[in-house]
Enzyme design. Structure first.
Site, PDB file in Angstrom:
ATOM      1  N   LYS A 161       0.836  -1.201   0.000  1.00 39.30           N
ATOM      2  CA  LYS A 161       0.000   0.000   0.000  1.00 39.30           C
ATOM      3  C   LYS A 161       0.869   1.248   0.000  1.00 39.30           C
ATOM      4  O   LYS A 161       1.997   1.209   0.478  1.00 39.30           O
ATOM      5  CB  LYS A 161      -0.867   0.024   1.275  1.00 39.30           C
ATOM      6  CG  LYS A 161      -2.037  -0.935   1.262  1.00 39.30           C
ATOM      7  CD  LYS A 161      -2.884  -0.760   2.523  1.00 39.30           C
ATOM      8  CE  LYS A 161      -4.036  -1.736   2.536  1.00 39.30           C
ATOM      9  NZ  LYS A 161      -5.040  -1.482   1.493  1.00 39.30           N
ATOM     10  N   ARG A 202     -10.471 -11.426   1.701  1.00 39.88           N
ATOM     11  CA  ARG A 202     -11.269 -12.515   1.122  1.00 39.88           C
ATOM     12  C   ARG A 202     -10.513 -13.846   1.169  1.00 39.88           C
ATOM     13  O   ARG A 202     -11.117 -14.902   1.239  1.00 39.88           O
ATOM     14  CB  ARG A 202     -11.689 -12.136  -0.306  1.00 39.88           C
ATOM     15  CG  ARG A 202     -10.545 -11.937  -1.241  1.00 39.88           C
ATOM     16  CD  ARG A 202     -10.918 -11.137  -2.493  1.00 39.88           C
ATOM     17  NE  ARG A 202     -11.011  -9.698  -2.234  1.00 39.88           N
ATOM     18  CZ  ARG A 202     -11.327  -8.809  -3.150  1.00 39.88           C
ATOM     19  NH1 ARG A 202     -11.603  -9.182  -4.391  1.00 39.88           N
ATOM     20  NH2 ARG A 202     -11.400  -7.521  -2.841  1.00 39.88           N
TER      21      ARG A 202
HETATM   22  N1  BES Z   1      -8.299  -3.637   4.305  1.00 38.97           N
HETATM   23  C1  BES Z   1      -8.395  -3.220   2.946  1.00 38.97           C
HETATM   24  C2  BES Z   1      -9.679  -2.445   2.669  1.00 38.97           C
HETATM   25  C3  BES Z   1      -9.715  -1.032   3.174  1.00 38.97           C
HETATM   26  C4  BES Z   1      -8.948  -0.056   2.603  1.00 38.97           C
HETATM   27  C5  BES Z   1     -10.600  -0.691   4.173  1.00 38.97           C
HETATM   28  C6  BES Z   1      -9.026   1.249   3.060  1.00 38.97           C
HETATM   29  C7  BES Z   1     -10.689   0.604   4.612  1.00 38.97           C
HETATM   30  C8  BES Z   1      -9.899   1.571   4.072  1.00 38.97           C
HETATM   31  C9  BES Z   1      -8.381  -4.436   2.032  1.00 38.97           C
HETATM   32  O1  BES Z   1      -7.599  -5.497   2.441  1.00 38.97           O
HETATM   33  C10 BES Z   1      -7.843  -3.975   0.729  1.00 38.97           C
HETATM   34  O2  BES Z   1      -6.702  -3.604   0.681  1.00 38.97           O
HETATM   35  N2  BES Z   1      -8.680  -3.992  -0.306  1.00 38.97           N
HETATM   36  C11 BES Z   1      -8.298  -3.552  -1.580  1.00 38.97           C
HETATM   37  C12 BES Z   1      -8.862  -4.522  -2.567  1.00 38.97           C
HETATM   38  C13 BES Z   1      -8.307  -4.355  -3.958  1.00 38.97           C
HETATM   39  C14 BES Z   1      -6.835  -4.711  -3.997  1.00 38.97           C
HETATM   40  C15 BES Z   1      -9.085  -5.245  -4.899  1.00 38.97           C
HETATM   41  C16 BES Z   1      -8.880  -2.163  -1.797  1.00 38.97           C
HETATM   42  O3  BES Z   1      -9.983  -1.885  -1.309  1.00 38.97           O
HETATM   43  O4  BES Z   1      -8.208  -1.353  -2.401  1.00 38.97           O
HETATM   44 MN    MN Z   2      -5.596  -5.305   1.800  1.00 39.66          MN
END
Ligand code: BES
Ligand code: MN
Ligand code: ZN
Length: 495
Positions: free
Chosen positions: A279, A353
């Site tokens: 990230k 997931r």
């Molecule tokens: N934990 C995150 C989702 C999230 C991000 C919740 C920011 C709250 C604030 C999750 O694991 C994630 O990183 N999801 C990705 C999915 C994508 C790679 C398909 C997302 O939401 O960007």
């Molecule tokens: Mn994630």
């Protein structure tokens, strides 16, 4: 905070503070009129002068009102009577809370019956007021070295109501206290940093909730046990972490062993760096909240246990970090889930997931009447719905409707997104049964589509709480949602 009941006349109450509501027409509530009469029209003279117009949230503290036994009167505006609704009731209570915390009163008396709210009975008002007031006391200061502020404010709130309503009111208060206790555990777990709140720590806290509780059993599976169960998807997320993953099972048995339990499955990523699909740095600290689904499961089991509900509930928490490392899963890697389905991991940041799918497969072992998973799963949920409701999707109409209704009952709202088959195509993989991402479009829905492939054998709903589990900015901190929603849903199955 303590809560109690009083049945005395408002003018005779020996409280430190009488809470009297005034509506926008500058009209005193019923108990206000009695205080007014006893004080020879003092309150009326104040509203006439325009010092209290009854606007929602306006407050005016009156010390030493003559003719009554209480030390103070707090006038609180509740707006136009016809505008009173659940949200305004919440705002009314929070203005009472802040006015009381600014004065020296240690106890106060509140008249829930004075507030007219269409469709909501006295028990609802008592429960909601108790919940909000109790929650307002929450502080997270265990990691500040300075003296922890010993709260000087309100210690006891008495709800004043007719004696005939006492038993309903007691029930409402104890429900609110249980929910509040659950939220508080969930918020603590959420707020704790990832160097403290590890998978092992969550397991220990789950055990602590069960300590001395005959009806609640906790069983924790380690990585070796998960390997034996062939949880290849879950373990692919923990592969990059030095902290061992845990699968935490909490079993509450409040009903006959043969009664099918409600299963709650909570995402417990104690820190989400994104893994090799790292990230960006901005606000990455907030990914310590990526275990708020897990926290809500622990919190709900706490609430259910405290109420000793006659029902069976199991909580299943896959807990792990998501870290980059030499052994971490790489984009393109293919893993086999416990269900036997293979997954091409195109983005290691879609890890929620990956741990949920194996936990959902495992959940079937409990022969649940329904399964609800709770996860901070997608940033897309915030894009779609903002931070007001959680998103809900699932494969069963009455389960989803029951959850939506529960959310309305306790002001912990959710909103449904469609889980249509058309979206499933986005998960196609050239190399495995499915990919773990579905592209930019409808991210919350494709995440749910992924989970739906592991939940075909039971009634299932998925709550995406990415927008509601915590607040950012100045108020940064866990909210304790959706503990109220889940507990309300369980309460509705009992009643
Ligand atoms: N934990 C995150 C989702 C999230 C991000 C919740 C920011 C709250 C604030 C999750 O694991 C994630 O990183 N999801 C990705 C999915 C994508 C790679 C398909 C997302 O939401 O960007
Ligand atoms: Mn994630
Ligand atoms: Zn995550």
């Amino acid at each position: 905070m303590e809560f109690g009941l009083k049945h005395n006349a408002p003018e005779n109450a020996r409280s430190a503070c009488q809470i009297i509501t005034v509506s926008q027409a500058r009209k005193l509530s019923r108990s206000g009129q009695r205080v007014d009469k006893a004080s020879k029209g003092f309150l009326t003279s104040i509203t006439r002068r325009g010092d209290m117009e009854g606007k929602l949230g306006q407050t005016l503290l009156l010390p030493d009102v003559s003719g009554i036994s209480a030390q103070r009167v707090l006038l609180v505006g509740c707006g136009k009577e016809s505008d009173m609704n659940e949200r305004n009731f919440t705002r009314l209570i929070s203005s009472i809370v802040s006015a009381l915390s600014a004065c020296g009163a240690r106890d106060a008396e509140f008249y829930p019956g004075d507030i007219g709210l269409k469709g909501r009975d006295l028990a609802w008002k008592i429960r909601q007021a108790t919940l909000l007031m109790n929650n307002s006391e929450y502080q997270f200061d265990q990691l500040k070295s300075g003296k922890t502020s010993t709260s000087k404010g309100l210690r006891r709130l008495n709800h004043n109501l007719p004696r005939s309503d006492a038993s309903k009111a007691k029930q409402a208060i104890s429900e609110a206290q249980a929910i509040s206790a659950g939220m508080s555990i969930a918020r603590d777990l959420g707020n704790l940093p990832a160097n403290i709140c590890t998978p092992t720590y969550i397991a220990r806290q789950a055990r602590l909730v069960a300590k001395g509780e005959k009806r609640l059993r906790v069983n924790v599976l380690d990585e070796a046990a998960m390997k034996r169960l062939k949880m290849g998807s879950l373990l692919s997320v923990s592969a990059g972490s030095r902290q061992p993953a845990k699968l935490i099972c909490m079993e509450y048995r409040g009903a006959a062993a043969k009664q099918q339990p409600i299963a709650l499955v909570g995402k417990g990523v104690t820190f989400d760096t994104g893994g090799i699909s790292l990230k960006p740095g901005a606000a990455m600290d907030e990914m310590k909240f990526d275990m708020c689904g897990a926290a809500s499961v622990v919190g709900t089991l706490k609430a259910v246990t405290q109420m000793q509900l006659p029902i069976n509930v199991v909580g299943i928490i896959p807990a792990t970090e998501n870290m980059p490392d030499g052994l971490a899963t790489k984009p393109g890697d293919i893993v086999t889930s416990m269900s036997g389905q293979t997954i091409e991991i195109l983005n290691t940041d879609a890890e929620g997931r990956l741990i949920l799918c194996d936990a959902l497969t495992y959940a079937a072992k409990f022969k649940p009447r329904c399964v609800i998973d709770i996860a901070t799963l997608t940033g897309a949920a915030i894009i779609a719905l903002g931070k007001v409701p959680s998103a809900v999707l699932g494969n069963n109409r009455s389960l989803i409707d029951g959850l939506i209704k529960s959310g309305q009952q306790i002001e912990d709202k959710i909103w449904e997104l469609p889980l249509w088959d058309e979206y499933q195509d986005q998960l196609k993989s050239n190399f495995a049964d499915m990919a773990n991402i579905g592209g930019r479009d409808a991210g919350t829905i494709t995440a749910a589509c992924f989970l739906s492939r592991f939940t075909r054998d039971y009634k299932w709903a998925h709550l995406d709480i990415a927008g509601t589990a915590w607040k950012s900015g100045e108020d940064k901190g866990a909210t304790g949602r959706p503990v109220p929603l889940l507990t309300q849903y369980i309460l509705n199955q009992v009643k």
